[in-house]
Design an enzyme around this catalytic site. Structure first.
Site, PDB file in Angstrom:
ATOM      1  N   ARG A   1      10.037  12.161   3.477  1.00 55.07           N
ATOM      2  CA  ARG A   1      10.717  11.253   4.401  1.00 55.07           C
ATOM      3  C   ARG A   1      11.122   9.920   3.756  1.00 55.07           C
ATOM      4  NH1 ARG A   1       7.745  14.793   6.499  1.00 55.07           N
ATOM      5  NH2 ARG A   1       8.074  15.667   8.567  1.00 55.07           N
TER       6      ARG A   1
ATOM      7  N   HIS B   1      -9.979   5.675  10.040  1.00 60.33           N
ATOM      8  CA  HIS B   1      -9.217   4.493   9.632  1.00 60.33           C
ATOM      9  C   HIS B   1      -7.721   4.680   9.906  1.00 60.33           C
ATOM     10  CE1 HIS B   1      -8.411   0.842   7.338  1.00 60.33           C
ATOM     11  NE2 HIS B   1      -7.490   1.508   6.656  1.00 60.33           N
TER      12      HIS B   1
ATOM     13  N   TRP C   1       0.861  -1.190   0.000  1.00 60.58           N
ATOM     14  CA  TRP C   1       0.000   0.000   0.000  1.00 60.58           C
ATOM     15  C   TRP C   1       0.895   1.236   0.000  1.00 60.58           C
ATOM     16  CZ3 TRP C   1      -4.986   0.099  -0.994  1.00 60.58           C
ATOM     17  CH2 TRP C   1      -5.693   1.272  -0.764  1.00 60.58           C
TER      18      TRP C   1
END
Length: 185
Positions: free
Chosen positions: A136, A97, A31
């Site tokens: 990052r 979520h 993901w």
């Protein structure tokens, strides 16, 4: 912010144990793969820069960050790594979520560290937006995958040192930099 004005990819190789003899597991979430692949590249680059051999690095993919826990658990049980790095990216959306996934992954990886003798390094970005994740994972703040790889080497070394504590018979344990320097002579 912890990463403000800090590049996560900077490390001093002279203070890090040689990774040549360690076996590394890396579990990568598919993901947000444009983020996790960059984190993986940062990790693998730092590991090999510090002496890790490609034959001692095992990569498994899992569908999402929540599945990192099971993947790491199974990797520990079946592949016998010295340390596992879990790589994922959870980007905040409009629902709760995000909070549930982040909390579950954090607690699950913590639990693996408590219940297993194999350290599990948390390299899961939990950012408010995609740009923060990009920053990052090879962007302006460097690469959190690099930082995770350095932590993994240090944790594998700590595990090795603590498992061999009986060999020292009352001698003081040496720091990673002391052992690194001694190994060069």
């Amino acid at each position: 912010m912890a990463t403000e004005n800090k590049n996560l990819s900077n490390y001093d190789k002279t203070t890090i144990p040689n990774a040549k003899n360690f076996r590394f597991g890396i579990v990568v979430s598919e993901w947000n793969n444009h983020i996790t692949e960059n984190l993986y590249i940062g990790a693998i680059t730092a590991l090999t820069d510090c002496g890790a051999q490609h034959k001692n690095i095992i990569r498994w993919n899992v569908p999402g960050s929540f599945e990192l826990i099971y993947g790491a658990k199974k990797m520990i049980e079946t592949q016998k790594p010295d340390v596992v790095i879990t790589i994922g990216s959870v980007i905040k959306g409009e629902t709760q979520h995000f909070e549930f996934v982040c909390e579950g992954v954090t607690q699950g990886i913590k639990d693996l560290n408590v219940l297993s003798d194999v350290p599990v390094v948390f390299c899961v970005l939990t950012d408010n937006n995609e740009q923060q994740s990009i920053d990052r994972s090879g962007g302006i703040h460097g690469n959190k995958g690099t930082e995770a790889a350095i932590a993994a080497i240090k944790m594998a070394f700590l595990r090795q040192q603590s498992n061999n504590i009986s060999d020292f018979k009352g001698q003081e344990l040496l720091s990673a930099s002391q052992l690194q320097l001694d190994a060069k002579f």
